[in-house]
Design a protein around this motif. Sequence first.
Motif: not given
Length: 374
Positions: A88-95, A100-101, A132-133, A184-191
């Motif tokens: 299904f269409p993605r609302r956001s996308e990280l490379d 996604a999302n 953009g997140s 209640q969010k999809i969170t990406v942990v980075a560092g």
Amino acid sequence: MSSESENLTRVSDEVTLSQSPESLLGKVLAVQANYYWVRVEGEHLKSMLLCTRRSLLKKIGQRVMVGDQVRVEEPDWIQGSGAIAEIFPRRSELDRPPIANADQILLVFALAEPTIEPYQLSRFLIKAESTGSEVCLCLSKSDLAILEEKQHWSQRLAAWGYNPLFISVRQSIGLSEIHDRLSQKITVVAGPSGVGKSSLINQLIPAANLRTGTVSGKLAKGRHTTRHTELFELPLGGLLADTPGFNQPDLDRSPEDLASYFPEIRQRLAVARCQFNDCTHRDEPGCVVRGEWERYEHYLIFLEEAIVFQAHLNQQSDPDAVMKLKSKKGEAQYEPRLDTKKYRQESRRTRQQSLKHDIDRWMKSDEDESDSVD
């Protein structure tokens, strides 16, 4: 529970699964090689399936990413497998990492072991902003820093445009606030590696049981402990993505977009405008961005990198360019492009065809001369 009750429960579950539809909605939680772990949900079920990708998706080049909302066909509950038929269409996308999302990025840096490198932190922040997140900055191992050092970084980062969270996994400091931010969010942990990302996730999600690593004593840098991207379910709702650590993220963005990734620049441009609409904020007259603020030097460095990146893209799209981009000892340089046709060795087949052509031409020439004598 009695044996009879267990049998009734098992039969009830089998009936429910047998009545489940042949097509289900799900979310991709992990990608490993060409297989995808998908959490499927229905009115009477919630389970994980190891799925493949339909051939049609492969033919059209449709990539499956962690975080994708998908449709799974023909679920096999006995084998625990299925096939992804639609994305299904993605609302956001990280490379990088490929997710996604995602709703937000939780950027983790450590106050000690390893200590913060301002340039590296700035680079990570710009990469996070470019997605953009929403960006949430977290400073771990706060129990190893004195009060004055924490106050210093709080004031310094406020000037950058960020309000960091100070946490300590070892002493459970600031974890409740982290829970509130992730709910209640999809969170990406980075560092960067070694700052305690895996330890933080293990604290937030004990079932994750991620492998943690120590900091290299020789280089004072963290060792990589995460090898692939995976989403973990938070106990209070939401999903958390652990990502492979890396020390220098690529800034593969255009020069025109770079300024918008600096909160300091956004703040200045909200008050006044530069004299020129295409101002690069370097040496143009009437620029309102150029000035004495800490990360301005970082901006200039990143701008040069973005210009080189853009030139590289342009060079790739123009195979007839007379100059080519080449990196030597970490520095981008332009060199004349050699005419490869001039130095390319002729193949044996080409030589044979050329020789045959010459022989045919000579024979035809001899026949013409003979006819003229007659």
